[in-house]
Design a protein around this motif. Structure first.
Motif, PDB file in Angstrom:
ATOM      1  N   ASN A   1      -5.007   1.460  -3.235  1.00 32.98           N
ATOM      2  CA  ASN A   1      -6.023   0.692  -3.350  1.00 32.98           C
ATOM      3  C   ASN A   1      -5.778   0.090  -4.988  1.00 32.98           C
ATOM      4  O   ASN A   1      -6.133   0.694  -5.824  1.00 32.98           O
ATOM      5  CB  ASN A   1      -7.381   1.173  -3.396  1.00 32.98           C
ATOM      6  CG  ASN A   1      -8.503   0.172  -3.578  1.00 32.98           C
ATOM      7  OD1 ASN A   1      -8.173  -0.925  -4.045  1.00 32.98           O
ATOM      8  ND2 ASN A   1      -9.917   0.546  -2.881  1.00 32.98           N
TER       9      ASN A   1
ATOM     10  N   MET B   1     -10.609  -3.329   0.412  1.00 34.68           N
ATOM     11  CA  MET B   1      -9.932  -2.401  -0.567  1.00 34.68           C
ATOM     12  C   MET B   1     -11.333  -2.604  -1.568  1.00 34.68           C
ATOM     13  O   MET B   1     -11.923  -1.388  -2.000  1.00 34.68           O
ATOM     14  CB  MET B   1      -8.783  -2.874  -1.480  1.00 34.68           C
ATOM     15  CG  MET B   1      -7.632  -2.718  -0.530  1.00 34.68           C
ATOM     16  SD  MET B   1      -7.436  -0.990  -0.312  1.00 34.68           S
ATOM     17  CE  MET B   1      -5.804  -0.991   0.583  1.00 34.68           C
TER      18      MET B   1
ATOM     19  N   GLY C   1     -10.564   0.774   2.660  1.00 34.62           N
ATOM     20  CA  GLY C   1      -8.975   1.089   2.614  1.00 34.62           C
ATOM     21  C   GLY C   1      -8.296   0.446   3.852  1.00 34.62           C
ATOM     22  O   GLY C   1      -8.958   0.149   4.744  1.00 34.62           O
TER      23      GLY C   1
END
Length: 190
Positions: A133, A117, A122
């Motif tokens: 996120n 993140m 992601g």
């Protein structure tokens, strides 16, 4: 067989979580080796690099849930007595290895999540659902989390080696039935 562990043996939940963890660790190790070695157009069993990364991240989060369930089952039951065939040194080694395994079971997926993140990669859960996120891009945190993730991988490898070393010594050399304590369907007694 009882679901929870008792002083006389491991329960069904402990055994199920143990072997599920073994499978998850094995897949995570395999997927890490594949994803880190694939070039841009490479494929293994029909999956490209991004697919392997997504499944590694997905099963890392699943492993975190399994670790939480495993810890709950452990605390809900009673730890079995030490196997009588274990030496004092083996008991100390197993205890420390277990502490390292639990640390890695929690810190590896958390650090992996923070890394992906904060680095802006992601997580596509199951290659279908993009997870939000909550961190945002933060390069310093991402790099710190990556280093923790790598450190936990090393710690996990050492802990598994110690654990397997003790088990294999008893299973192959001493042949005293220690492994039966964790096999599904067994009473868990040595």
């Amino acid at each position: 067989m009882a679901w929870l562990s008792t002083s006389s043996g491991y329960g069904g939940l402990a055994k199920a979580f143990h072997w599920l963890t073994v499978l998850l660790f094995a897949f995570q190790l395999l997927s890490a080796q594949i994803m880190l070695r694939l070039d841009e157009h490479g494929r293994v069993i029909g999956l490209g690099g991004s697919d392997w990364y997504n499944w590694h991240k997905t099963l890392g989060l699943v492993a975190l849930l399994v670790a939480a369930g495993r810890l709950w089952a452990r605390r809900a039951g009673t730890l079995p007595d030490w196997a009588p065939s274990l030496t004092d040194l083996e008991k100390r080694l197993v205890h420390r290895a277990e502490q390292a395994l639990y640390a890695a079971m929690f810190l590896m997926p958390v650090s992996g999540f923070v890394f992906t993140m904060a680095a802006g990669y992601g997580v596509q859960f199951a290659s279908i659902w993009p997870l939000p996120n909550p961190i945002g891009r933060w390069a310093t945190l991402g790099e710190a989390a990556r280093l923790v993730h790598l450190g936990m991988a090393i710690l996990l490898g050492l802990a598994v080696a110690v654990h397997l070393g003790v088990v294999l010594r008893h299973a192959l050399w001493l042949r005293n039935g220690l492994l039966r304590r964790m096999l599904p369907g067994s009473s868990g007694r040595q």
